[in-house]
Design an enzyme around this catalytic site. Structure first.
Site, PDB file in Angstrom:
ATOM      1  N   GLN A 151       3.131  10.025   1.066  1.00 50.06           N
ATOM      2  CA  GLN A 151       4.458   9.401   1.169  1.00 50.06           C
ATOM      3  C   GLN A 151       5.370   9.752  -0.005  1.00 50.06           C
ATOM      4  O   GLN A 151       6.583   9.540   0.086  1.00 50.06           O
ATOM      5  CB  GLN A 151       4.319   7.878   1.238  1.00 50.06           C
ATOM      6  CG  GLN A 151       3.682   7.373   2.523  1.00 50.06           C
ATOM      7  CD  GLN A 151       3.549   5.873   2.491  1.00 50.06           C
ATOM      8  OE1 GLN A 151       2.572   5.346   1.996  1.00 50.06           O
ATOM      9  NE2 GLN A 151       4.544   5.179   3.011  1.00 50.06           N
ATOM     10  N   CYS A 173       5.926  -0.132   7.003  1.00 48.66           N
ATOM     11  CA  CYS A 173       5.598   1.035   6.186  1.00 48.66           C
ATOM     12  C   CYS A 173       6.804   1.356   5.306  1.00 48.66           C
ATOM     13  O   CYS A 173       7.937   1.317   5.781  1.00 48.66           O
ATOM     14  CB  CYS A 173       5.284   2.213   7.102  1.00 48.66           C
ATOM     15  SG  CYS A 173       4.873   3.729   6.238  1.00 48.66           S
ATOM     16  N   HIS A 214      -4.327   2.155   7.669  1.00 46.58           N
ATOM     17  CA  HIS A 214      -2.937   2.629   7.678  1.00 46.58           C
ATOM     18  C   HIS A 214      -2.742   3.724   6.614  1.00 46.58           C
ATOM     19  O   HIS A 214      -2.139   4.768   6.898  1.00 46.58           O
ATOM     20  CB  HIS A 214      -2.016   1.423   7.420  1.00 46.58           C
ATOM     21  CG  HIS A 214      -0.560   1.740   7.303  1.00 46.58           C
ATOM     22  ND1 HIS A 214       0.379   1.235   8.177  1.00 46.58           N
ATOM     23  CD2 HIS A 214       0.136   2.499   6.418  1.00 46.58           C
ATOM     24  CE1 HIS A 214       1.584   1.673   7.824  1.00 46.58           C
ATOM     25  NE2 HIS A 214       1.456   2.441   6.763  1.00 46.58           N
ATOM     26  N   GLY A 261       0.830  -1.196   0.000  1.00 47.77           N
ATOM     27  CA  GLY A 261       0.000   0.000   0.000  1.00 47.77           C
ATOM     28  C   GLY A 261       0.865   1.248   0.000  1.00 47.77           C
ATOM     29  O   GLY A 261       2.018   1.204   0.463  1.00 47.77           O
TER      30      GLY A 261
HETATM   31 NI    NI Z   1       2.806   3.384   5.416  1.00 46.17          NI
END
Ligand code: NI
Length: 167
Positions: free
Chosen positions: A51, A91, A133, A46
């Protein structure tokens, strides 16, 4: 298609609040495609636009074993949460760290798909974890925020050291 740079914790841009997408057009679809390519390249399941330094409410994911079922959710919003589950999360912005986080076990969410149509989805287990998340990312929140301050501080210090070594 283009690979994007994934920001690493504790980059302050990961704390930005993403803005809703006003219209799903080719530019937005291009961002989603580039995000998917970047996610596959980094072996993630994901990725949120925050990000990659794009403050728009776009998330992409692929939970299929063959990584051939890309999903795009634009302006996602959780409308229902049921129960709780505890699972290990990682992550792409905090590479190398996996910690247990408590999330809702089942969720219902609404989002625009890549064609701009409003859809309603249900998910549990990993899918529910992933959506929660990624939506957190759009609100400037990271999974390390659920850890104790001591644990988070340790990860932060190690991440900063890694970054210095990579200069
Ligand atoms: Ni993440």
């Amino acid at each position: 298609m283009a690979l994007l740079h994934v920001l690493k914790y504790p980059d302050p841009r990961l704390r930005e609040m993403a803005e809703p997408v006003a219209a799903v057009d080719d530019a937005i679809r291009q961002i989603a495609d580039d995000m998917l390519e970047t996610m596959y390249e980094d072996s993630g399941i994901g990725l949120a636009a925050t990000q990659v330094g794009i403050a728009k409410r776009i998330i992409v994911m692929d939970l299929s074993p063959e990584m051939n079922q890309p999903q795009v959710f634009i302006n996602p919003e959780i409308t229902q949460r049921k129960g709780t589950q505890l699972s290990q999360e990682g992550c792409l912005s905090v590479p190398g760290y996996y910690e247990e986080v408590e999330r809702a076990a089942k969720i219902t969410w609404q989002a625009l798909d890549a064609e701009g149509n409003q859809q309603t989805y249900d998910g549990e287990d990993l899918l529910a974890v992933c959506v929660q998340h990624e939506i957190d990312h759009l609100d400037g929140k990271l999974f390390v925020d659920y850890l104790s301050p001591l644990k988070r501080q340790r990860i932060r210090k190690k991440m900063e050291k890694t970054r210095k070594r990579n200069l």
